[in-house]
Design a protein around this motif. Structure first.
Motif, PDB file in Angstrom:
ATOM      1  N   SER A  55       7.866  -4.070   0.408  1.00  0.00           N
ATOM      2  CA  SER A  55       7.810  -4.387  -1.174  1.00  0.00           C
ATOM      3  C   SER A  55       7.961  -5.917  -1.196  1.00  0.00           C
ATOM      4  CB  SER A  55       8.856  -3.523  -2.188  1.00  0.00           C
ATOM      5  OG  SER A  55      10.146  -4.126  -1.761  1.00  0.00           O
ATOM      6  N   LEU A  56       8.876  -6.683  -0.397  1.00  0.00           N
ATOM      7  CA  LEU A  56       9.140  -8.256  -0.425  1.00  0.00           C
ATOM      8  C   LEU A  56       7.876  -8.869   0.238  1.00  0.00           C
ATOM      9  CD1 LEU A  56      12.917  -8.179   0.347  1.00  0.00           C
ATOM     10  CD2 LEU A  56      11.703  -8.213  -1.981  1.00  0.00           C
ATOM     11  N   LYS A  57       6.823  -8.169   1.062  1.00  0.00           N
ATOM     12  CA  LYS A  57       6.305  -8.955   1.900  1.00  0.00           C
ATOM     13  C   LYS A  57       5.016  -9.145   1.053  1.00  0.00           C
ATOM     14  CE  LYS A  57       5.466  -8.186   6.328  1.00  0.00           C
ATOM     15  NZ  LYS A  57       5.269  -7.315   7.528  1.00  0.00           N
ATOM     16  N   THR A  58       4.321 -10.308   1.353  1.00  0.00           N
ATOM     17  CA  THR A  58       2.891 -10.554   0.610  1.00  0.00           C
ATOM     18  C   THR A  58       1.875  -9.912   1.310  1.00  0.00           C
ATOM     19  OG1 THR A  58       3.862 -12.586  -0.256  1.00  0.00           O
ATOM     20  CG2 THR A  58       1.486 -12.496  -0.207  1.00  0.00           C
ATOM     21  N   PHE A  59       1.791 -10.099   2.537  1.00  0.00           N
ATOM     22  CA  PHE A  59       0.633  -9.536   3.425  1.00  0.00           C
ATOM     23  C   PHE A  59       1.289  -8.474   4.248  1.00  0.00           C
ATOM     24  CE2 PHE A  59      -0.702 -13.784   2.523  1.00  0.00           C
ATOM     25  CZ  PHE A  59      -1.769 -13.435   1.951  1.00  0.00           C
ATOM     26  N   LEU A  60       0.447  -7.157   4.544  1.00  0.00           N
ATOM     27  CA  LEU A  60       0.674  -6.076   5.213  1.00  0.00           C
ATOM     28  C   LEU A  60      -0.241  -5.566   5.968  1.00  0.00           C
ATOM     29  CD1 LEU A  60       1.433  -3.842   2.029  1.00  0.00           C
ATOM     30  CD2 LEU A  60       3.114  -5.063   2.990  1.00  0.00           C
ATOM     31  N   THR A  61       0.293  -5.084   7.278  1.00  0.00           N
ATOM     32  CA  THR A  61      -0.581  -4.547   8.477  1.00  0.00           C
ATOM     33  C   THR A  61      -1.018  -3.138   7.900  1.00  0.00           C
ATOM     34  OG1 THR A  61       1.075  -3.776   9.576  1.00  0.00           O
ATOM     35  CG2 THR A  61       0.670  -5.926  10.183  1.00  0.00           C
ATOM     36  N   VAL A  62      -1.876  -2.750   8.841  1.00  0.00           N
ATOM     37  CA  VAL A  62      -2.616  -1.338   8.635  1.00  0.00           C
ATOM     38  C   VAL A  62      -1.212  -0.203   8.559  1.00  0.00           C
ATOM     39  CG1 VAL A  62      -3.768   0.663   9.503  1.00  0.00           C
ATOM     40  CG2 VAL A  62      -4.800  -1.487   9.662  1.00  0.00           C
ATOM     41  N   PRO A  63      -0.401  -0.207   9.716  1.00  0.00           N
ATOM     42  CA  PRO A  63       0.755   0.686   9.689  1.00  0.00           C
ATOM     43  C   PRO A  63       1.675   0.339   8.485  1.00  0.00           C
ATOM     44  CG  PRO A  63       0.508  -0.390  11.800  1.00  0.00           C
ATOM     45  CD  PRO A  63      -0.440  -1.068  10.580  1.00  0.00           C
ATOM     46  N   GLU A  64       2.032  -0.596   8.002  1.00  0.00           N
ATOM     47  CA  GLU A  64       2.705  -0.989   6.700  1.00  0.00           C
ATOM     48  C   GLU A  64       2.091  -0.476   5.414  1.00  0.00           C
ATOM     49  OE1 GLU A  64       5.166  -4.975   8.175  1.00  0.00           O
ATOM     50  OE2 GLU A  64       3.407  -5.221   7.322  1.00  0.00           O
ATOM     51  N   VAL A  65       0.713  -0.776   5.180  1.00  0.00           N
ATOM     52  CA  VAL A  65      -0.141  -0.043   4.144  1.00  0.00           C
ATOM     53  C   VAL A  65      -0.133   1.527   4.248  1.00  0.00           C
ATOM     54  CG1 VAL A  65      -2.339   0.182   3.085  1.00  0.00           C
ATOM     55  CG2 VAL A  65      -1.600  -2.181   4.070  1.00  0.00           C
ATOM     56  N   CYS A  66       0.074   2.090   5.541  1.00  0.00           N
ATOM     57  CA  CYS A  66       0.262   3.429   5.618  1.00  0.00           C
ATOM     58  C   CYS A  66       1.694   3.904   5.069  1.00  0.00           C
ATOM     59  CB  CYS A  66       0.216   3.956   6.941  1.00  0.00           C
ATOM     60  SG  CYS A  66      -1.667   3.902   7.601  1.00  0.00           S
ATOM     61  N   THR A  67       2.483   3.195   5.390  1.00  0.00           N
ATOM     62  CA  THR A  67       3.945   3.638   4.882  1.00  0.00           C
ATOM     63  C   THR A  67       4.120   3.200   3.382  1.00  0.00           C
ATOM     64  OG1 THR A  67       4.725   3.025   6.922  1.00  0.00           O
ATOM     65  CG2 THR A  67       6.433   3.020   5.111  1.00  0.00           C
ATOM     66  N   TYR A  68       3.357   2.198   3.085  1.00  0.00           N
ATOM     67  CA  TYR A  68       3.600   1.694   1.539  1.00  0.00           C
ATOM     68  C   TYR A  68       2.833   2.544   0.454  1.00  0.00           C
ATOM     69  CZ  TYR A  68       3.291  -1.449  -2.398  1.00  0.00           C
ATOM     70  OH  TYR A  68       3.596  -2.204  -3.533  1.00  0.00           O
ATOM     71  N   THR A  69       1.576   3.072   0.971  1.00  0.00           N
ATOM     72  CA  THR A  69       0.946   3.847   0.245  1.00  0.00           C
ATOM     73  C   THR A  69       1.212   5.519   0.382  1.00  0.00           C
ATOM     74  OG1 THR A  69      -0.964   4.023   1.403  1.00  0.00           O
ATOM     75  CG2 THR A  69      -0.876   2.301   0.007  1.00  0.00           C
ATOM     76  N   GLY A  70       1.613   5.712   1.491  1.00  0.00           N
ATOM     77  CA  GLY A  70       1.907   7.172   1.800  1.00  0.00           C
ATOM     78  C   GLY A  70       0.427   7.893   2.287  1.00  0.00           C
ATOM     79  N   LEU A  71      -0.399   7.033   2.698  1.00  0.00           N
ATOM     80  CA  LEU A  71      -1.729   7.357   3.225  1.00  0.00           C
ATOM     81  C   LEU A  71      -1.915   7.409   4.477  1.00  0.00           C
ATOM     82  CD1 LEU A  71      -4.296   5.914   0.813  1.00  0.00           C
ATOM     83  CD2 LEU A  71      -3.340   8.140   0.733  1.00  0.00           C
ATOM     84  N   SER A  72      -2.573   8.102   5.181  1.00  0.00           N
ATOM     85  CA  SER A  72      -2.673   8.163   6.901  1.00  0.00           C
ATOM     86  C   SER A  72      -3.698   6.955   7.146  1.00  0.00           C
ATOM     87  CB  SER A  72      -3.487   9.338   7.277  1.00  0.00           C
ATOM     88  OG  SER A  72      -4.774   9.498   6.814  1.00  0.00           O
TER      89      SER A  72
END
Length: 84
Positions: free
Chosen positions: A21-38
């Protein structure tokens, strides 16, 4: 002997942690974790549902604020179609 043990400790890779939540840009694995999507759902969202992303040095990257906006829009679209 003590010196050898210290050398082993220094040779171990450092573990870094970062609050997504402190990062401005996210990688695919981070977006998966952040959103709860596969990963599959993220790929489908990018290709078919317009999840904003960009390539930086060949890696797919997401701006966290734009992911938040996209998620809110998707939630609003789905809320209209749900019948109670």
């Amino acid at each position: 002997m003590r010196q050898i043990q210290m050398t082993r400790r220094l040779a171990e890779p450092l573990k870094t942690t970062c609050d997504i939540s402190l990062k401005t840009f996210l990688t695919v694995p981070e977006v998966c974790t952040y959103t709860g999507l596969s990963r599959t759902s993220i790929a489908k969202a990018r290709e078919e549902l317009g999840l904003p992303s960009m390539k930086v040095m060949g890696k797919i990257t997401f701006e966290r604020a734009r992911v938040d906006e996209w998620m809110k829009k998707q939630g609003n679209k789905n809320a209209r179609s749900v019948r109670y």
